[in-house]
Design a protein around this motif. Structure first.
Motif, PDB file in Angstrom:
ATOM      1  N   ALA A 172       0.808  -1.225   0.000  1.00 27.89           N
ATOM      2  CA  ALA A 172       0.000   0.000   0.000  1.00 27.89           C
ATOM      3  C   ALA A 172       0.839   1.272   0.000  1.00 27.89           C
ATOM      4  N   GLU A 173       2.053   1.195   0.533  1.00 28.74           N
ATOM      5  CA  GLU A 173       2.801   2.415   0.817  1.00 28.74           C
ATOM      6  C   GLU A 173       3.112   3.241  -0.427  1.00 28.74           C
ATOM      7  N   ASN A 174       3.470   2.587  -1.536  1.00 35.73           N
ATOM      8  CA  ASN A 174       3.848   3.322  -2.732  1.00 35.73           C
ATOM      9  C   ASN A 174       2.688   4.145  -3.267  1.00 35.73           C
ATOM     10  N   LYS A 175       1.489   3.570  -3.244  1.00 36.99           N
ATOM     11  CA  LYS A 175       0.301   4.288  -3.734  1.00 36.99           C
ATOM     12  C   LYS A 175      -0.029   5.473  -2.832  1.00 36.99           C
ATOM     13  N   ILE A 176       0.189   5.297  -1.526  1.00 41.35           N
ATOM     14  CA  ILE A 176      -0.090   6.385  -0.591  1.00 41.35           C
ATOM     15  C   ILE A 176       0.891   7.537  -0.800  1.00 41.35           C
ATOM     16  N   LEU A 177       2.175   7.216  -0.935  1.00 35.09           N
ATOM     17  CA  LEU A 177       3.181   8.255  -1.162  1.00 35.09           C
ATOM     18  C   LEU A 177       2.899   9.026  -2.448  1.00 35.09           C
ATOM     19  N   VAL A 211       3.049  11.506   6.068  1.00 37.10           N
ATOM     20  CA  VAL A 211       3.696  11.484   4.755  1.00 37.10           C
ATOM     21  C   VAL A 211       3.973  12.905   4.277  1.00 37.10           C
ATOM     22  N   ALA A 212       3.012  13.811   4.448  1.00 38.31           N
ATOM     23  CA  ALA A 212       3.217  15.202   4.044  1.00 38.31           C
ATOM     24  C   ALA A 212       4.362  15.830   4.836  1.00 38.31           C
ATOM     25  N   PHE A 213       4.456  15.516   6.128  1.00 39.44           N
ATOM     26  CA  PHE A 213       5.545  16.031   6.969  1.00 39.44           C
ATOM     27  C   PHE A 213       6.882  15.490   6.486  1.00 39.44           C
ATOM     28  N   ALA A 214       6.937  14.205   6.200  1.00 41.07           N
ATOM     29  CA  ALA A 214       8.175  13.586   5.714  1.00 41.07           C
ATOM     30  C   ALA A 214       8.615  14.214   4.401  1.00 41.07           C
ATOM     31  N   GLN A 215       7.673  14.459   3.507  1.00 39.54           N
ATOM     32  CA  GLN A 215       8.009  15.067   2.223  1.00 39.54           C
ATOM     33  C   GLN A 215       8.425  16.521   2.404  1.00 39.54           C
ATOM     34  N   HIS A 216       7.784  17.224   3.338  1.00 42.34           N
ATOM     35  CA  HIS A 216       8.151  18.615   3.624  1.00 42.34           C
ATOM     36  C   HIS A 216       9.574  18.704   4.176  1.00 42.34           C
ATOM     37  N   LEU A 217       9.958  17.733   5.014  1.00 43.66           N
ATOM     38  CA  LEU A 217      11.301  17.714   5.599  1.00 43.66           C
ATOM     39  C   LEU A 217      12.366  17.243   4.613  1.00 43.66           C
ATOM     40  N   GLY A 218      11.941  16.799   3.437  1.00 43.63           N
ATOM     41  CA  GLY A 218      12.884  16.314   2.443  1.00 43.63           C
ATOM     42  C   GLY A 218      13.520  14.999   2.812  1.00 43.63           C
ATOM     43  N   MET A 219      12.799  14.166   3.551  1.00 47.95           N
ATOM     44  CA  MET A 219      13.335  12.858   3.925  1.00 47.95           C
ATOM     45  C   MET A 219      13.615  12.013   2.688  1.00 47.95           C
ATOM     46  N   ARG A 220      14.612  11.159   2.796  1.00 47.11           N
ATOM     47  CA  ARG A 220      14.866  10.197   1.730  1.00 47.11           C
ATOM     48  C   ARG A 220      13.613   9.336   1.543  1.00 47.11           C
ATOM     49  N   GLU A 221      13.449   8.800   0.328  1.00 45.10           N
ATOM     50  CA  GLU A 221      12.244   8.018   0.057  1.00 45.10           C
ATOM     51  C   GLU A 221      12.141   6.805   0.982  1.00 45.10           C
ATOM     52  N   ASP A 222      13.262   6.178   1.300  1.00 47.54           N
ATOM     53  CA  ASP A 222      13.219   5.035   2.220  1.00 47.54           C
ATOM     54  C   ASP A 222      12.652   5.437   3.572  1.00 47.54           C
ATOM     55  N   ASP A 223      13.033   6.629   4.050  1.00 46.75           N
ATOM     56  CA  ASP A 223      12.535   7.095   5.345  1.00 46.75           C
ATOM     57  C   ASP A 223      11.061   7.492   5.247  1.00 46.75           C
ATOM     58  N   GLN A 224      10.668   8.040   4.103  1.00 47.53           N
ATOM     59  CA  GLN A 224       9.247   8.332   3.906  1.00 47.53           C
ATOM     60  C   GLN A 224       8.420   7.058   3.991  1.00 47.53           C
ATOM     61  N   ARG A 225       8.934   6.008   3.382  1.00 50.61           N
ATOM     62  CA  ARG A 225       8.223   4.730   3.408  1.00 50.61           C
ATOM     63  C   ARG A 225       8.132   4.180   4.835  1.00 50.61           C
ATOM     64  N   LEU A 227       8.118   5.855   7.596  1.00 48.51           N
ATOM     65  CA  LEU A 227       7.158   6.642   8.368  1.00 48.51           C
ATOM     66  C   LEU A 227       5.726   6.353   7.937  1.00 48.51           C
ATOM     67  N   ALA A 228       5.511   6.168   6.635  1.00 51.82           N
ATOM     68  CA  ALA A 228       4.166   5.845   6.147  1.00 51.82           C
ATOM     69  C   ALA A 228       3.676   4.522   6.732  1.00 51.82           C
ATOM     70  N   ARG A 229       4.554   3.531   6.748  1.00 50.52           N
ATOM     71  CA  ARG A 229       4.181   2.225   7.302  1.00 50.52           C
ATOM     72  C   ARG A 229       3.846   2.344   8.787  1.00 50.52           C
ATOM     73  N   THR A 313       5.656  10.670  14.839  1.00 48.07           N
ATOM     74  CA  THR A 313       4.336  10.048  14.817  1.00 48.07           C
ATOM     75  C   THR A 313       3.448  10.603  15.925  1.00 48.07           C
ATOM     76  N   THR A 314       4.014  10.837  17.101  1.00 46.28           N
ATOM     77  CA  THR A 314       3.232  11.388  18.206  1.00 46.28           C
ATOM     78  C   THR A 314       2.699  12.772  17.859  1.00 46.28           C
ATOM     79  N   ILE A 315       3.510  13.597  17.234  1.00 46.96           N
ATOM     80  CA  ILE A 315       3.067  14.947  16.850  1.00 46.96           C
ATOM     81  C   ILE A 315       1.903  14.879  15.871  1.00 46.96           C
ATOM     82  N   VAL A 316       2.027  14.078  14.821  1.00 51.35           N
ATOM     83  CA  VAL A 316       0.945  14.035  13.834  1.00 51.35           C
ATOM     84  C   VAL A 316      -0.283  13.327  14.410  1.00 51.35           C
ATOM     85  N   ASP A 317      -0.081  12.391  15.333  1.00 52.08           N
ATOM     86  CA  ASP A 317      -1.193  11.692  15.977  1.00 52.08           C
ATOM     87  C   ASP A 317      -2.002  12.660  16.835  1.00 52.08           C
TER      88      ASP A 317
END
Length: 364
Positions: A172-177, A211-225, A227-229, A313-317
């Motif tokens: 699911a993660e790739n479609k969500i990203l 996911v939006a936070f990870a992309q805003h921070l410019g995280m590597r794609e592996d780290d985005q994945r 965090l999404a999981r 995760t706690t912040i976005v939660d």
């Protein structure tokens, strides 16, 4: 239903019911996404039409006769690979487990919220002709459907005893990203915000913000994945909390809150026992309610004991919970929610919180 009919597609659905007098509303909703053939369960044809997209079953799941009749009909080869959506009269475990035993690919419950279940219907019965003409729209739809599919596996199939697999999350993660990258967080939140199940909606909100936070921070794609999981799975333990408690239309009692607070440990123990889930995901599942000052649960961690992925995760939660409408209160404004989190200075990582500000305020 006029406003709902704009996206009518080429789906063709079979609505099988033993309660035709109660199925008129459902038939009307289904016609918003395709053509509908309505039959009694005893009249389900042995050979369905070639262009049939799937079958919707609206029966009394407490009736052994009705269940046996549908089981016999759907065991035929012609129906074996066909998506099948079951209607639940209530949220009791018995009905849900009976539906999954009959091969449900998804379920919906009465009372119906038409706008809220249209996404569920589209997810259950994909339309190859496409119901959104833009690539961006398709990416959003696929992402939401993929995320929703994970929620079904967590909160309905796990309850029925079916184990969750790590591959289910990876798929699911790739479609969500892609959905959030090529659309906007606002569009994601608007789409999932109509979901009628509060627990599903919260998890999808948290995933979108993460996911939006990870992309805003410019995280590597592996780290985005990663965090999404973790965001998708953070509340997996709620699958082991009674539905009546999760859906209670009011504040919880002290005893109920104590039971609710067991969900991080229950989720952690379940997935640890199954095996195959990375340590950082288990870390988030167990510790997403921990605070830097040691006042969180279940382990009372503090300071450097709390990892970066848990802090994010706690912040976005917390933020998602504040800006969502709950059964017992209206949602807080984005400004009020962020201000409340700034007042939690000793509990939340304030540097991360300030980095989250553009995401929190930039999506509406």
């Amino acid at each position: 239903m006029t406003a709902l009919a704009n996206n009518t597609s080429k789906r063709r659905l079979l609505l099988a019911s033993d309660r035709s007098d109660q199925s008129n509303e459902l038939a009307s909703i289904l016609r918003s996404v395709g053509e509908v053939d309505t039959v009694l369960t005893s009249e389900i044809p042995e050979q369905p039409a070639r262009d049939l997209s799937g079958i919707v079953v609206d029966i009394n799941l407490r009736s052994p006769e009705a269940v046996q009749l549908v089981r016999a009909k759907l065991q035929a080869d012609a129906y074996r690979e066909m998506p099948r959506l079951f209607v639940l009269a209530d949220a009791l475990h018995h009905a849900s487990m009976q539906a999954w035993a009959l091969g449900a690919t998804d379920t919906i419950s009465r009372p119906f919220d038409a706008r809220g279940i249209l996404q569920r219907i589209r997810a259950a019965f994909p339309d190859d002709s496409g119901y959104d003409e833009t690539d961006r729209g398709k990416a959003l739809n696929r992402g939401v459907e993929a995320a929703h599919g994970v929620m079904v596996k967590i909160f309905e199939r796990m309850r029925a005893g079916e184990p969750l697999k790590y591959d289910d999350i990876v798929a699911a993660e790739n479609k969500i990203l892609k959905a959030i990258k090529h659309n906007s967080l606002r569009e994601w939140l608007t789409t999932v915000g109509c979901h009628h199940q509060e627990t599903y909606r919260h998890c999808l909100f948290v995933t979108g913000f993460a996911v939006a936070f990870a992309q805003h921070l410019g995280m590597r794609e592996d780290d985005q994945r990663r965090l999404a999981r973790a965001a998708l799975l953070h509340d997996v333990g709620k699958a082991f909390i009674p539905v009546a408690l999760l859906d209670k239309p009011g504040p919880l009692t002290v005893e109920e809150m104590a039971e609710m607070r067991e969900h991080p440990r229950r989720g952690y123990e379940a997935l640890s026992a199954q095996g195959g889930f990375p340590p950082e995901m288990l870390d988030v599942i167990l510790h997403h309610h921990e605070f830097l000052d040691g006042t969180g649960y279940p382990n009372g961690l503090s300071g450097n004991q709390i990892s970066d992925i848990v802090r994010v995760t706690t912040i976005v939660d917390v933020y998602a919970a504040l800006v969502e409408k709950r059964a017992y209160r209206l949602q807080f404004t984005h400004a009020k929610a962020f201000s409340m989190m700034e007042e939690m200075a000793g509990k939340l990582d304030q540097q991360l919180l300030q980095a989250f500000r553009p995401v929190a305020f930039g999506h509406y």
